[in-house]
Design a protein around this motif. Structure first.
Motif, PDB file in Angstrom:
ATOM      1  N   ARG A  22     -21.544  -2.206   2.393  1.00  0.00           N
ATOM      2  CA  ARG A  22     -20.686  -3.442   1.027  1.00  0.00           C
ATOM      3  C   ARG A  22     -20.750  -4.561   1.148  1.00  0.00           C
ATOM      4  NH1 ARG A  22     -17.638   2.028   0.603  1.00  0.00           N
ATOM      5  NH2 ARG A  22     -15.555   0.857   1.595  1.00  0.00           N
ATOM      6  N   LYS A 112       7.775  12.717   8.086  1.00  0.00           N
ATOM      7  CA  LYS A 112       6.286  13.307   9.299  1.00  0.00           C
ATOM      8  C   LYS A 112       5.094  13.229   9.884  1.00  0.00           C
ATOM      9  CE  LYS A 112       7.086  16.332   4.373  1.00  0.00           C
ATOM     10  NZ  LYS A 112       6.987  16.460   3.109  1.00  0.00           N
ATOM     11  N   TRP A 118      -0.124   4.599   2.919  1.00  0.00           N
ATOM     12  CA  TRP A 118      -0.070   3.635   2.524  1.00  0.00           C
ATOM     13  C   TRP A 118       0.653   3.129   3.252  1.00  0.00           C
ATOM     14  CZ3 TRP A 118      -4.823   0.679   0.930  1.00  0.00           C
ATOM     15  CH2 TRP A 118      -5.889   1.629   0.434  1.00  0.00           C
ATOM     16  N   ASN A 119       1.147   1.888   3.847  1.00  0.00           N
ATOM     17  CA  ASN A 119       1.941   1.058   3.903  1.00  0.00           C
ATOM     18  C   ASN A 119       1.762  -0.134   4.346  1.00  0.00           C
ATOM     19  OD1 ASN A 119       4.432   0.933   5.374  1.00  0.00           O
ATOM     20  ND2 ASN A 119       4.689   2.719   7.024  1.00  0.00           N
ATOM     21  N   PHE A 136      -0.982  -3.698   1.884  1.00  0.00           N
ATOM     22  CA  PHE A 136      -0.820  -2.688   2.248  1.00  0.00           C
ATOM     23  C   PHE A 136      -2.212  -1.731   3.092  1.00  0.00           C
ATOM     24  CE2 PHE A 136       2.306  -2.243  -1.443  1.00  0.00           C
ATOM     25  CZ  PHE A 136       3.822  -1.197  -0.534  1.00  0.00           C
ATOM     26  N   GLU A 178     -11.531   0.164   6.769  1.00  0.00           N
ATOM     27  CA  GLU A 178     -12.510   0.947   6.137  1.00  0.00           C
ATOM     28  C   GLU A 178     -12.356   1.483   4.928  1.00  0.00           C
ATOM     29  OE1 GLU A 178     -11.871   2.436   8.882  1.00  0.00           O
ATOM     30  OE2 GLU A 178     -12.117   3.422   9.219  1.00  0.00           O
ATOM     31  N   LYS A 179     -10.523   1.872   4.909  1.00  0.00           N
ATOM     32  CA  LYS A 179     -10.428   2.916   2.994  1.00  0.00           C
ATOM     33  C   LYS A 179      -9.157   2.154   3.053  1.00  0.00           C
ATOM     34  CE  LYS A 179     -12.967   5.965   3.496  1.00  0.00           C
ATOM     35  NZ  LYS A 179     -13.597   6.592   2.967  1.00  0.00           N
TER      36      LYS A 179
ATOM     37  N   MET B   1       6.978   0.141   4.160  1.00  0.00           N
ATOM     38  CA  MET B   1       7.449   1.900   4.085  1.00  0.00           C
ATOM     39  C   MET B   1       6.044   2.329   2.770  1.00  0.00           C
ATOM     40  SD  MET B   1      10.959   2.836   1.800  1.00  0.00           S
ATOM     41  CE  MET B   1      11.560   4.468   2.023  1.00  0.00           C
ATOM     42  N   LEU B   2       5.713   3.919   4.139  1.00  0.00           N
ATOM     43  CA  LEU B   2       5.474   4.509   3.930  1.00  0.00           C
ATOM     44  C   LEU B   2       5.533   5.125   2.489  1.00  0.00           C
ATOM     45  CD1 LEU B   2       2.935   5.758   4.443  1.00  0.00           C
ATOM     46  CD2 LEU B   2       4.180   8.433   5.488  1.00  0.00           C
ATOM     47  N   THR B   3       4.542   4.987   1.614  1.00  0.00           N
ATOM     48  CA  THR B   3       4.516   5.057   0.433  1.00  0.00           C
ATOM     49  C   THR B   3       3.982   6.095  -0.532  1.00  0.00           C
ATOM     50  OG1 THR B   3       2.376   3.902  -0.228  1.00  0.00           O
ATOM     51  CG2 THR B   3       4.430   1.882  -0.155  1.00  0.00           C
ATOM     52  N   ARG B   5       2.116   8.836  -2.819  1.00  0.00           N
ATOM     53  CA  ARG B   5       0.229   8.838  -2.940  1.00  0.00           C
ATOM     54  C   ARG B   5       0.270   9.079  -4.627  1.00  0.00           C
ATOM     55  NH1 ARG B   5      -2.599  11.554   0.916  1.00  0.00           N
ATOM     56  NH2 ARG B   5      -0.013  12.191   1.852  1.00  0.00           N
ATOM     57  N   GLU B  46      -5.688   7.782  -3.447  1.00  0.00           N
ATOM     58  CA  GLU B  46      -6.487   8.422  -3.257  1.00  0.00           C
ATOM     59  C   GLU B  46      -6.814   9.371  -3.825  1.00  0.00           C
ATOM     60  OE1 GLU B  46      -4.171  10.152   0.166  1.00  0.00           O
ATOM     61  OE2 GLU B  46      -5.185  12.050   0.312  1.00  0.00           O
ATOM     62  N   ASN B  74     -14.072   2.953  -1.252  1.00  0.00           N
ATOM     63  CA  ASN B  74     -13.320   1.844  -0.301  1.00  0.00           C
ATOM     64  C   ASN B  74     -11.402   2.228  -0.088  1.00  0.00           C
ATOM     65  OD1 ASN B  74     -12.191   0.273  -1.971  1.00  0.00           O
ATOM     66  ND2 ASN B  74     -12.717  -1.646  -1.170  1.00  0.00           N
ATOM     67  N   ILE B  75     -11.012   3.759  -1.145  1.00  0.00           N
ATOM     68  CA  ILE B  75     -10.305   4.641  -0.513  1.00  0.00           C
ATOM     69  C   ILE B  75     -10.205   5.665   0.005  1.00  0.00           C
ATOM     70  CG2 ILE B  75      -9.252   3.155  -1.725  1.00  0.00           C
ATOM     71  CD1 ILE B  75      -8.440   5.646  -4.020  1.00  0.00           C
ATOM     72  N   PRO B  76      -8.575   6.530   0.234  1.00  0.00           N
ATOM     73  CA  PRO B  76      -9.832   7.891   1.260  1.00  0.00           C
ATOM     74  C   PRO B  76      -9.842   9.193   0.180  1.00  0.00           C
ATOM     75  CG  PRO B  76      -7.593   7.083   1.972  1.00  0.00           C
ATOM     76  CD  PRO B  76      -8.213   6.030   0.861  1.00  0.00           C
ATOM     77  N   PHE B  77     -11.141   9.928   0.197  1.00  0.00           N
ATOM     78  CA  PHE B  77     -10.977  10.640  -0.640  1.00  0.00           C
ATOM     79  C   PHE B  77     -11.067  12.237   0.450  1.00  0.00           C
ATOM     80  CE2 PHE B  77     -15.139  11.467  -0.639  1.00  0.00           C
ATOM     81  CZ  PHE B  77     -15.981  10.614  -0.031  1.00  0.00           C
ATOM     82  N   PRO B 197       2.579  16.743   4.379  1.00  0.00           N
ATOM     83  CA  PRO B 197       3.094  16.101   3.830  1.00  0.00           C
ATOM     84  C   PRO B 197       2.552  17.184   2.429  1.00  0.00           C
ATOM     85  CG  PRO B 197       1.851  14.214   5.133  1.00  0.00           C
ATOM     86  CD  PRO B 197       1.882  15.842   5.326  1.00  0.00           C
ATOM     87  N   LYS B 218      10.558  16.030  -3.977  1.00  0.00           N
ATOM     88  CA  LYS B 218       9.998  14.666  -2.567  1.00  0.00           C
ATOM     89  C   LYS B 218       8.980  15.438  -2.321  1.00  0.00           C
ATOM     90  CE  LYS B 218      14.873  16.022  -1.174  1.00  0.00           C
ATOM     91  NZ  LYS B 218      15.812  15.178  -2.039  1.00  0.00           N
ATOM     92  N   ASP B 220       5.199  14.134  -1.119  1.00  0.00           N
ATOM     93  CA  ASP B 220       4.409  13.241  -0.871  1.00  0.00           C
ATOM     94  C   ASP B 220       3.500  11.982  -1.252  1.00  0.00           C
ATOM     95  OD1 ASP B 220       5.981  13.310   2.074  1.00  0.00           O
ATOM     96  OD2 ASP B 220       5.384  15.027   1.734  1.00  0.00           O
ATOM     97  N   ILE B 249       6.058   2.113  -3.535  1.00  0.00           N
ATOM     98  CA  ILE B 249       4.413   2.145  -3.855  1.00  0.00           C
ATOM     99  C   ILE B 249       3.548   1.468  -3.890  1.00  0.00           C
ATOM    100  CG2 ILE B 249       2.979   2.996  -6.455  1.00  0.00           C
ATOM    101  CD1 ILE B 249       4.849   4.890  -5.745  1.00  0.00           C
ATOM    102  N   ARG B 250       2.226   1.755  -3.419  1.00  0.00           N
ATOM    103  CA  ARG B 250       1.358   1.080  -2.971  1.00  0.00           C
ATOM    104  C   ARG B 250       1.249   0.298  -4.558  1.00  0.00           C
ATOM    105  NH1 ARG B 250      -5.499   0.301  -2.842  1.00  0.00           N
ATOM    106  NH2 ARG B 250      -4.215   1.764  -4.057  1.00  0.00           N
ATOM    107  N   HIS B 251       0.813  -1.317  -4.675  1.00  0.00           N
ATOM    108  CA  HIS B 251       1.082  -2.219  -5.364  1.00  0.00           C
ATOM    109  C   HIS B 251       0.153  -3.599  -5.483  1.00  0.00           C
ATOM    110  CE1 HIS B 251       5.230  -3.114  -4.035  1.00  0.00           C
ATOM    111  NE2 HIS B 251       4.380  -4.899  -4.268  1.00  0.00           N
TER     112      HIS B 251
END
Lengths: 195, 251
Positions: A22, A112, A118-119, A136, A178-179, B1-3, B5, B46, B74-77, B197, B218, B220, B249-251
């Motif tokens: 890409r 967990k 995402w962090n 993030f 990459e993700k 902080m973990l967001t 999804r 995702e 380019n995001i997980p799937f 999760p 609750k 994830d 939340i991711r923004h």
């Protein structure tokens, strides 16, 4: 510019390759020592387990090769952990570019394990720069690198840990650029801009 | 902080996106790759692609679709649908999928979870569970939620975790398609029971339903299809509402 992506039994090599496609950079996925040494930059990806991966690298003498590289090297996820001295994952001696020991997250009521999702990165410095602060990125891991003098980004999960590092020509990220959408693209570009 | 999804789910048949109301009455909602790119741009965290094609031949087309998705997105799937064996999974991961979800095949052969985790790692394996309340018990269903089986939601989810699954995707068949909100009580119970999760699925109709899924349920992560596909909920607006409710939340 020619990029070598070190070929081994890592799960995310295909995703890293797509990310480089890409960006329209010239790269090859290779375990040839000559090709890796001749590359302008080297990417050391990784998803998997530490001891079996170290065994694989040693069998091909890639362990010594990686440590001796002089061009910019980017370790991703397990790649970053293997650049450390030791991993708690199956008590594995690693490459030792960074002095740290890789530790395992301890789950609690609010956390967990694995740390997945995402962090944000904080206190980004050096190669990552201020523009990536508070951005993030996507993580999937059960082991982490503690904070070190070489930490270039901090992320919190049960405790603050190194989400990125840099020492000399070695760069490393615990997350998956990459993700990690556009932020991940910027991280890869920051690395590709190093010489 | 973990967001938390937000996950749009795309049902795929013969290479096209579809979504059934209560899994029946399929409607075409567009080209999967284009739709996925739009969702990624809008801030989806995702994506899930479920292949509901009936035959193995069509499934081969799915692997090539997975590759086209991986090249572009380019995001997980996660991909799922019709996975019966370790051999079914390898080409999907090879094509660039980040995770696979298994459902009916795991019910028939729970060992499949162990085999997939041993071969590919827990983080690759999502156990999808469709359940509805039968005689006051959350009962697992297979075949698109039509066939009840001799398994209960909570014990099956726990067994899935013990066998190595990395995530549980829980769809309440009683809520799916109703747009009246997620199944909050079983979600909260799953979260208490499990250390992996939990993705909430089935029932999203309003942005507030996602707030509930994350607070009371609750969860994830929360998954939805038609409300996104038909533009009833837009992801940027949804995320703003979640942030207003002080959710990470991711923004």
């Amino acid at each position: 510019m020619k990029i070598a992506v070190i070929k081994y039994n890592a799960g995310n090599i295909r995703s890293v390759a797509f990310a480089l496609e890409r960006l329209q950079v010239d790269f090859s996925i290779t375990d040839s020592p000559e090709e890796i040494r001749a590359a302008d930059k080297v990417i050391f990806p990784g998803v998997g387990e530490a001891s079996s991966t170290m065994k694989y690298l040693k069998e091909r003498k890639l362990d010594q090769l990686i440590v001796g590289l002089k061009q910019p090297v980017l370790g991703i996820c397990l790649g970053m952990q293997l650049l450390c001295k030791h991993s708690e994952e199956n008590n594995t001696p690693c490459l030792g570019v960074f002095e740290e020991t890789v530790k395992q997250f301890k789950p609690d009521n609010d956390h967990k394990v694995p740390h997945m999702g995402w962090n944000s990165m904080t206190t980004t410095k050096g190669w990552l720069g201020a523009e990536l602060n508070e951005q993030f990125v996507y993580f999937v891991h059960s082991f982490y690198v503690p904070l070190t003098p070489y930490t270039s980004a901090i992320t919190e999960y049960t405790l603050p840990f190194s989400s990125a590092m840099n020492k000399d020509n070695f760069y490393a990220v615990q997350f998956h650029p990459e993700k990690s959408a556009q932020v991940g693209v910027k991280v890869i570009e920051s690395f590709l801009n190093k010489s | 902080m973990l967001t938390k999804r937000i996950i749009p789910c795309l049902d795929i048949k013969d290479g096209r996106t579809v979504k059934g109301v209560n899994f029946i009455d399929l409607r075409d909602a567009g080209d999967p790759v284009e739709l996925a790119a739009v969702y990624a741009d809008q801030g989806a965290d995702e994506l899930v692609f479920l292949d509901i094609s009936a035959t193995n031949e069509k499934r081969k087309t799915f692997a090539s679709l997975v590759k086209r998705i991986a090249e572009r997105i380019n995001i997980p799937f996660t991909v799922g649908g019709g996975i019966n064996s370790v051999e079914d999974v390898a080409p999907l991961l090879e094509a660039g999928a980040d995770k696979v979800s298994i459902n009916s095949a795991a019910v028939r052969n729970p060992e499949l979870i162990d085999q997939l985790c041993a071969q590919f790692g827990s983080q690759f394996v999502v156990l999808a569970i469709d359940a509805r309340k039968v005689d006051n018990q959350w009962t697992v269903h297979t075949h698109g939620g039509t066939k009840p089986v001799d398994k209960k939601l909570f014990s099956w989810a726990k067994e899935g975790q013990e066998r190595g699954a990395g995530e549980i995707l829980f769809t309440s068949m009683d809520h799916d398609g109703t747009k009246n909100g997620f199944a909050l009580d079983p979600l909260a119970k799953l979260n208490q029971l499990l250390t992996i999760p939990v993705i909430a699925s089935g029932g999203a109709g309003l942005p507030f339903h996602f707030v509930e899924a994350f607070t009371l349920g609750k969860a994830d992560a929360a998954l939805a299809a038609s409300v996104f596909h038909f533009g009833e909920i837009k992801i940027p607006e949804l995320k703003k509402i979640l942030i207003d409710h002080h959710l990470p939340i991711r923004h």
